[in-house]
Design a protein around this motif. Structure first.
Motif, PDB file in Angstrom:
ATOM      1  N   PRO A  85       0.854  -1.088   0.001  1.00  9.67           N
ATOM      2  CA  PRO A  85      -0.053  -0.001  -0.044  1.00  9.67           C
ATOM      3  C   PRO A  85       0.884   1.174  -0.115  1.00  9.67           C
ATOM      4  O   PRO A  85       2.004   1.300   0.547  1.00  9.67           O
ATOM      5  CB  PRO A  85      -0.979  -0.099   1.417  1.00  9.67           C
ATOM      6  CG  PRO A  85      -0.693  -1.649   1.693  1.00  9.67           C
ATOM      7  CD  PRO A  85       0.537  -2.137   0.943  1.00  9.67           C
ATOM      8  N   LYS A  86       0.469   2.336  -0.556  1.00 10.40           N
ATOM      9  CA  LYS A  86       1.091   3.631  -0.586  1.00 10.40           C
ATOM     10  C   LYS A  86       1.223   4.313   0.708  1.00 10.40           C
ATOM     11  O   LYS A  86       0.665   3.781   1.345  1.00 10.40           O
ATOM     12  CB  LYS A  86       0.393   4.825  -1.594  1.00 10.40           C
ATOM     13  CG  LYS A  86       0.544   3.751  -3.121  1.00 10.40           C
ATOM     14  CD  LYS A  86       1.721   3.446  -3.569  1.00 10.40           C
ATOM     15  CE  LYS A  86       1.682   2.849  -5.132  1.00 10.40           C
ATOM     16  NZ  LYS A  86       2.507   1.674  -4.943  1.00 10.40           N
ATOM     17  N   LYS A  87       1.813   5.266   0.735  1.00  4.08           N
ATOM     18  CA  LYS A  87       2.203   6.061   2.007  1.00  4.08           C
ATOM     19  C   LYS A  87       1.103   6.446   2.727  1.00  4.08           C
ATOM     20  O   LYS A  87       0.761   6.128   3.996  1.00  4.08           O
ATOM     21  CB  LYS A  87       3.233   7.270   2.098  1.00  4.08           C
ATOM     22  CG  LYS A  87       3.632   7.933   3.226  1.00  4.08           C
ATOM     23  CD  LYS A  87       4.436   9.035   2.795  1.00  4.08           C
ATOM     24  CE  LYS A  87       4.872   9.724   4.055  1.00  4.08           C
ATOM     25  NZ  LYS A  87       5.912  10.859   3.759  1.00  4.08           N
ATOM     26  N   LYS A  88      -0.074   6.973   2.289  1.00  6.19           N
ATOM     27  CA  LYS A  88      -1.169   7.433   2.952  1.00  6.19           C
ATOM     28  C   LYS A  88      -2.022   6.422   3.505  1.00  6.19           C
ATOM     29  O   LYS A  88      -2.726   6.479   4.727  1.00  6.19           O
ATOM     30  CB  LYS A  88      -1.992   8.250   2.073  1.00  6.19           C
ATOM     31  CG  LYS A  88      -1.379   9.935   1.881  1.00  6.19           C
ATOM     32  CD  LYS A  88      -2.316  10.537   1.200  1.00  6.19           C
ATOM     33  CE  LYS A  88      -1.775  12.081   1.082  1.00  6.19           C
ATOM     34  NZ  LYS A  88      -2.728  12.984   0.267  1.00  6.19           N
ATOM     35  N   ALA A  89      -2.277   5.173   2.659  1.00  2.00           N
ATOM     36  CA  ALA A  89      -2.847   3.951   3.115  1.00  2.00           C
ATOM     37  C   ALA A  89      -2.238   3.454   4.481  1.00  2.00           C
ATOM     38  O   ALA A  89      -2.989   2.908   5.179  1.00  2.00           O
ATOM     39  CB  ALA A  89      -3.137   3.134   1.902  1.00  2.00           C
ATOM     40  N   GLN A  90      -0.678   3.337   4.293  1.00  2.00           N
ATOM     41  CA  GLN A  90      -0.057   2.912   5.401  1.00  2.00           C
ATOM     42  C   GLN A  90      -0.283   3.692   6.677  1.00  2.00           C
ATOM     43  O   GLN A  90      -0.608   3.083   7.813  1.00  2.00           O
ATOM     44  CB  GLN A  90       1.425   2.728   5.065  1.00  2.00           C
ATOM     45  CG  GLN A  90       1.841   1.464   4.108  1.00  2.00           C
ATOM     46  CD  GLN A  90       3.171   1.644   3.882  1.00  2.00           C
ATOM     47  OE1 GLN A  90       3.880   2.551   4.268  1.00  2.00           O
ATOM     48  NE2 GLN A  90       3.588   0.682   3.361  1.00  2.00           N
ATOM     49  N   GLU A  91      -0.239   4.899   6.508  1.00  2.00           N
ATOM     50  CA  GLU A  91      -0.635   5.737   7.820  1.00  2.00           C
ATOM     51  C   GLU A  91      -2.035   5.601   8.302  1.00  2.00           C
ATOM     52  O   GLU A  91      -2.466   5.576   9.409  1.00  2.00           O
ATOM     53  CB  GLU A  91      -0.581   7.313   7.275  1.00  2.00           C
ATOM     54  CG  GLU A  91       1.053   7.835   6.974  1.00  2.00           C
ATOM     55  CD  GLU A  91       1.106   9.241   6.420  1.00  2.00           C
ATOM     56  OE1 GLU A  91       0.063   9.697   6.122  1.00  2.00           O
ATOM     57  OE2 GLU A  91       2.125   9.473   6.277  1.00  2.00           O
ATOM     58  N   ARG A  92      -3.018   5.648   7.290  1.00  2.00           N
ATOM     59  CA  ARG A  92      -4.442   5.199   7.820  1.00  2.00           C
ATOM     60  C   ARG A  92      -4.556   3.933   8.507  1.00  2.00           C
ATOM     61  O   ARG A  92      -5.128   3.793   9.547  1.00  2.00           O
ATOM     62  CB  ARG A  92      -5.485   5.416   6.738  1.00  2.00           C
ATOM     63  CG  ARG A  92      -5.845   6.681   5.979  1.00  2.00           C
ATOM     64  CD  ARG A  92      -6.808   6.635   5.081  1.00  2.00           C
ATOM     65  NE  ARG A  92      -6.398   5.632   4.104  1.00  2.00           N
ATOM     66  CZ  ARG A  92      -6.246   6.452   2.704  1.00  2.00           C
ATOM     67  NH1 ARG A  92      -6.292   7.681   2.592  1.00  2.00           N
ATOM     68  NH2 ARG A  92      -6.029   5.824   1.942  1.00  2.00           N
ATOM     69  N   ALA A  93      -3.794   2.837   8.051  1.00  2.00           N
ATOM     70  CA  ALA A  93      -3.901   1.522   8.714  1.00  2.00           C
ATOM     71  C   ALA A  93      -3.091   1.719   9.980  1.00  2.00           C
ATOM     72  O   ALA A  93      -3.621   0.971  11.014  1.00  2.00           O
ATOM     73  CB  ALA A  93      -3.144   0.668   7.784  1.00  2.00           C
ATOM     74  N   ALA A  94      -2.209   2.247  10.463  1.00  2.00           N
ATOM     75  CA  ALA A  94      -1.378   2.647  11.570  1.00  2.00           C
ATOM     76  C   ALA A  94      -2.351   3.288  12.555  1.00  2.00           C
ATOM     77  O   ALA A  94      -2.257   2.976  13.770  1.00  2.00           O
ATOM     78  CB  ALA A  94      -0.003   3.228  11.294  1.00  2.00           C
ATOM     79  N   ALA A  95      -3.010   4.338  12.057  1.00  2.00           N
ATOM     80  CA  ALA A  95      -3.811   5.040  12.882  1.00  2.00           C
ATOM     81  C   ALA A  95      -5.136   4.302  13.343  1.00  2.00           C
ATOM     82  O   ALA A  95      -5.483   4.476  14.188  1.00  2.00           O
ATOM     83  CB  ALA A  95      -4.420   6.399  12.032  1.00  2.00           C
ATOM     84  N   ALA A  96      -5.549   3.565  12.436  1.00  2.00           N
ATOM     85  CA  ALA A  96      -6.587   2.626  12.652  1.00  2.00           C
ATOM     86  C   ALA A  96      -6.257   1.502  13.732  1.00  2.00           C
ATOM     87  O   ALA A  96      -7.152   1.260  14.628  1.00  2.00           O
ATOM     88  CB  ALA A  96      -7.346   1.979  11.620  1.00  2.00           C
ATOM     89  N   ALA A  97      -5.166   1.145  13.710  1.00  3.88           N
ATOM     90  CA  ALA A  97      -4.544   0.218  14.671  1.00  3.88           C
ATOM     91  C   ALA A  97      -4.391   0.704  16.037  1.00  3.88           C
ATOM     92  O   ALA A  97      -4.527   0.014  16.969  1.00  3.88           O
ATOM     93  CB  ALA A  97      -3.301  -0.391  14.010  1.00  3.88           C
ATOM     94  N   THR A  98      -3.898   1.978  16.046  1.00  3.09           N
ATOM     95  CA  THR A  98      -3.921   2.528  17.234  1.00  3.09           C
ATOM     96  C   THR A  98      -4.935   3.066  17.901  1.00  3.09           C
ATOM     97  O   THR A  98      -5.024   3.352  19.313  1.00  3.09           O
ATOM     98  CB  THR A  98      -2.758   3.660  17.368  1.00  3.09           C
ATOM     99  OG1 THR A  98      -3.013   4.594  16.333  1.00  3.09           O
ATOM    100  CG2 THR A  98      -1.140   2.872  16.850  1.00  3.09           C
ATOM    101  N   ALA A  99      -5.894   3.611  17.091  1.00  5.02           N
ATOM    102  CA  ALA A  99      -7.223   4.250  17.737  1.00  5.02           C
ATOM    103  C   ALA A  99      -7.914   3.059  18.685  1.00  5.02           C
ATOM    104  O   ALA A  99      -7.876   1.919  18.263  1.00  5.02           O
ATOM    105  CB  ALA A  99      -8.001   4.417  16.762  1.00  5.02           C
ATOM    106  N   PRO A 100      -8.349   3.615  19.714  1.00  2.55           N
ATOM    107  CA  PRO A 100      -9.101   2.904  20.661  1.00  2.55           C
ATOM    108  C   PRO A 100     -10.537   2.316  19.985  1.00  2.55           C
ATOM    109  O   PRO A 100     -11.114   2.974  19.340  1.00  2.55           O
ATOM    110  CB  PRO A 100      -9.602   3.829  21.988  1.00  2.55           C
ATOM    111  CG  PRO A 100      -9.373   5.141  21.387  1.00  2.55           C
ATOM    112  CD  PRO A 100      -8.441   5.004  20.097  1.00  2.55           C
ATOM    113  N   ALA A 101     -10.795   0.995  20.408  1.00  6.00           N
ATOM    114  CA  ALA A 101     -12.050   0.531  19.908  1.00  6.00           C
ATOM    115  C   ALA A 101     -13.173   0.908  20.427  1.00  6.00           C
ATOM    116  O   ALA A 101     -13.274   1.107  21.788  1.00  6.00           O
ATOM    117  CB  ALA A 101     -12.076  -0.894  19.817  1.00  6.00           C
ATOM    118  N   VAL A 102     -14.112   1.314  19.792  1.00  7.92           N
ATOM    119  CA  VAL A 102     -15.604   2.059  20.299  1.00  7.92           C
ATOM    120  C   VAL A 102     -16.479   1.181  20.514  1.00  7.92           C
ATOM    121  O   VAL A 102     -16.744   0.251  19.638  1.00  7.92           O
ATOM    122  CB  VAL A 102     -15.989   3.389  19.381  1.00  7.92           C
ATOM    123  CG1 VAL A 102     -17.038   3.908  20.059  1.00  7.92           C
ATOM    124  CG2 VAL A 102     -14.742   4.368  19.431  1.00  7.92           C
TER     125      VAL A 102
END
Length: 114
Positions: free
Chosen positions: A97-114
């Motif tokens: 995946p490109k840079k922005k997609a990798q950043e989104r995936a990392a942000a989703a992984a670190t975000a708390p589950a709601v």
């Protein structure tokens, strides 16, 4: 003369069947070969006994004469225990995946589950 142990296609249209052959590397895929040393039927399920047939003694003979297996045939030989299992190449970086997609995936992984 450089030798290859490779697949030669046989079978009908959309019904592939492959012979494992020893051939000169310059000869065409389905053309002239020196000896047939096995077969591969991809239409059978992977756990079926008749999917891959290998003549181990002849394959080892040709490898001692300098024949090199192709990637797919080397994998068959490794699964049969005739040679060491080949190491796979790394996945190309182009398919990651490109840079922005990798950043989104990392942000989703670190975000708390709601």
């Amino acid at each position: 003369m450089s030798l290859k142990i490779r697949l030669a296609r046989a079978g009908a249209k959309k019904r592939p069947y492959y012979h494992i052959v020893v051939a000169d590397s310059r000869s065409p895929r389905d053309g002239r070969f020196i000896e047939r040393v096995g077969s591969y039927n991809p239409m059978l399920p992977s756990e079926h006994d008749d999917r891959v047939h290998l003549s181990g003694e002849r394959i080892l003979h040709w490898m001692s004469q300098g024949a090199l297996p192709t990637d797919r045939v080397a994998r068959f030989l490794g699964q049969a225990g005739l040679t060491a299992m080949p190491t796979y190449r790394e996945q190309p970086k182009q398919s990651l995946p490109k840079k922005k997609a990798q950043e989104r995936a990392a942000a989703a992984a670190t975000a708390p589950a709601v």
